[in-house]
Write a protein that holds these residues in place. Sequence first.
Motif, PDB file in Angstrom:
ATOM      1  N   ASN A 110     -23.857  -9.749 -22.489  1.00 46.68           N
ATOM      2  CA  ASN A 110     -23.253 -10.582 -23.242  1.00 46.68           C
ATOM      3  C   ASN A 110     -22.309 -11.745 -22.142  1.00 46.68           C
ATOM      4  O   ASN A 110     -22.381 -13.072 -22.212  1.00 46.68           O
ATOM      5  N   GLN A 111     -21.768 -11.065 -21.144  1.00 49.68           N
ATOM      6  CA  GLN A 111     -21.203 -11.898 -20.389  1.00 49.68           C
ATOM      7  C   GLN A 111     -21.757 -12.644 -19.391  1.00 49.68           C
ATOM      8  O   GLN A 111     -21.788 -14.068 -19.098  1.00 49.68           O
TER       9      GLN A 111
ATOM     10  N   VAL B 144     -37.028 -25.074 -22.213  1.00 50.10           N
ATOM     11  CA  VAL B 144     -37.894 -23.791 -21.572  1.00 50.10           C
ATOM     12  C   VAL B 144     -37.066 -22.906 -20.534  1.00 50.10           C
ATOM     13  O   VAL B 144     -37.031 -21.950 -20.725  1.00 50.10           O
ATOM     14  N   PRO B 145     -36.132 -23.686 -19.681  1.00 52.34           N
ATOM     15  CA  PRO B 145     -35.246 -22.734 -18.852  1.00 52.34           C
ATOM     16  C   PRO B 145     -34.406 -21.929 -19.617  1.00 52.34           C
ATOM     17  O   PRO B 145     -34.437 -20.720 -19.422  1.00 52.34           O
TER      18      PRO B 145
ATOM     19  N   SER C 257     -34.852 -14.779 -22.768  1.00 47.03           N
ATOM     20  CA  SER C 257     -36.038 -13.763 -23.095  1.00 47.03           C
ATOM     21  C   SER C 257     -35.751 -12.306 -22.445  1.00 47.03           C
ATOM     22  O   SER C 257     -36.628 -11.273 -22.651  1.00 47.03           O
ATOM     23  N   ASN C 258     -34.873 -12.295 -21.524  1.00 46.53           N
ATOM     24  CA  ASN C 258     -34.435 -11.109 -20.822  1.00 46.53           C
ATOM     25  C   ASN C 258     -33.284 -10.362 -21.865  1.00 46.53           C
ATOM     26  O   ASN C 258     -33.133  -9.056 -21.170  1.00 46.53           O
ATOM     27  N   TYR C 259     -32.849 -10.701 -22.783  1.00 44.49           N
ATOM     28  CA  TYR C 259     -32.033 -10.088 -23.395  1.00 44.49           C
ATOM     29  C   TYR C 259     -32.517 -10.023 -24.935  1.00 44.49           C
ATOM     30  O   TYR C 259     -33.400 -10.792 -25.477  1.00 44.49           O
ATOM     31  N   GLU C 260     -31.790  -8.887 -25.652  1.00 44.68           N
ATOM     32  CA  GLU C 260     -32.150  -8.753 -27.210  1.00 44.68           C
ATOM     33  C   GLU C 260     -31.537  -9.864 -27.764  1.00 44.68           C
ATOM     34  O   GLU C 260     -30.729 -10.510 -27.483  1.00 44.68           O
TER      35      GLU C 260
END
Length: 621
Positions: free
Chosen positions: A471-472, A525-526, A532-535
């Motif tokens: 989250n941080q 996009v960035p 995309s690395n996080y739920e």
Amino acid sequence: MFPEYDVIVVGAGHAGCEAAAIAANLGSKVLLATMNMQTIAQMSCNPAMGGVAKGQIVREVDALGGYSGIVTDHTMIQFRMLNKSKGPAMWSPRAQSDRRLFARKWRILLEENKNVDFWQEMITGIIVKDKRAVGVVTGMGLEIKSKTVVLTNGTFLNGLIHIGEKQFGGGRAGERASVGITSQLKDLGFESGRMKTGTPPRIDGRSLDYSKMELQNGDLDPGKFSYLDTPKLKNQSPCHITYTSKEVHELLKTGFDRSPMFNGRIRGLGPRYCPSIEDKIDRFADRDRHQLFVEPEGRDTCEIYVNGFSSSLPEDVQFKALKKVAGFENMKMFRPGYAIEYDFFPPTQLDPNLETKLVENLFFAGQINGTTGYEEAACQGLMAGINAHLKRNEEEAFILKRSEAYIGVLIDDLINKGTNEPYRMFTSRAEYRILLRQDNADARLSPIGLKLGVHGSEERMKLVEDKLKANQEIEDYIRNTSIEPDAINNYLASKDSSPLKQKVKLLSVISRPGIHLAEMRKHIVPLDNFLSNYEHEISELAETNLKYEGYVKKEKEMVEKMIRLENIKLGNELDYHKLGSLSNEAKEKLSKIKPKTLGQASRISGVSPSDISVLMVYMGR
């Protein structure tokens, strides 16, 4: 025949199951006594868990090591996050459960616990010596000794079922009432009262025409309740919505003269916010129709629960009226709805740890305290089980503040204000609801579970730490990353939001009303690559924290002010009648409830701000 137990829990509903499980997981030797081993954790009313404010409670129970969320995740057939169109403080998870599997999963979890024993028999009394509970007495006259006793009797204490002009003893359809405990408690000096609740008829789903109803599917990406690695829901079952009509209402009115609710046979008060269908028609006479939720009882049964049609009208009236509901024309009924009236004990007779003031080592949890709902019962059971274990080990009581959990709000309301009708939790009851969201219950309460020594709390804390770290990372990215106008202005235009004229931080955009991170990322996009690395739940939590950080700060400041009052202790020996400047009502209420702190005193109905000022002067503050 019996060993001496640390904790005896009387009743195996939602409160009793949570009380037994948590006490056992903390290390106590527990006996769970129930009249019927086949109805452990029975969902007596609607087959669902959660809902507005109730979903927050289930997640809080889970964060503290309770099982309600875990059981729900394993047995749900549909999941919906309610109030998504409103602010995050209002979002509330709700799950449609498989009634049979829910009870089965609870029993498996309890039977797997080596610290839990079972006894199937009615408990008719409590063994009390020197104003201390030291065990229970069974219907056969057996005495079972214990250090503490937790009563979670639900609707069974002198339960009376009403269907039209018929009435018969029972704590639930097909099950007998429990007798003996009420009269003993009254002899000990406890005040008691009567309440009622109701349940709708059960219908044969094969006889319904669902094409005439509105389809209500679950969420496309269903969530869950437990913060642990419980199963992800697949293959959701649909619910449906239909409506009553003027014709239905007129048919129902033909039975009002035989209704126990209108002719005075029911003395107990029912829940204002979950009224019977006849009560709705009487109170809201200007409305032509009322919504009915057609809910399956499970995957492998055709039984249907008609949510919104609770009734104690004669069965023939219920049948005729339902046949006029759209989709119910060829309806077949399994059993009519009924009202149940039962004994409760006003919860102002309890201390904040849910221990009774009159009898030491005796705890009350659930509907015996005048509440309604599985979730309210479960959290009380959890807290009573924890505190019974702590009392047995002569440790300090565990009490949640109103600023820490909805559980704290509920118990504080009960012991300070009491209840004249079945208490039900709403988000509006919590003054710190921006702090008490469903998405942060683990962060709020898992550290407390770890401190208590709840089984598996180390695993939970590891998950919390990983979540807070992720989250941080998202918050830092949004605070420190800039966005060009060309990349976002088309999206902003689609939301009727002012276009950017220069490069700004993502934070300034996400802070705007109506702008959502999940939508923004599709245009940047960035940002999309980073998230995309996080739920999804983590990015949603980060967005909420950023959007509402100003409100969160204000609520935390309010909490700090209230804590100052909570730190001013009021002794049990304080004679309020000698404080001449107090109002007469304040003297009466304070003498009866005996608040532990000035903060608790300030929340008692009938105690005014001027009364609190008098107490502050008296305490030298």
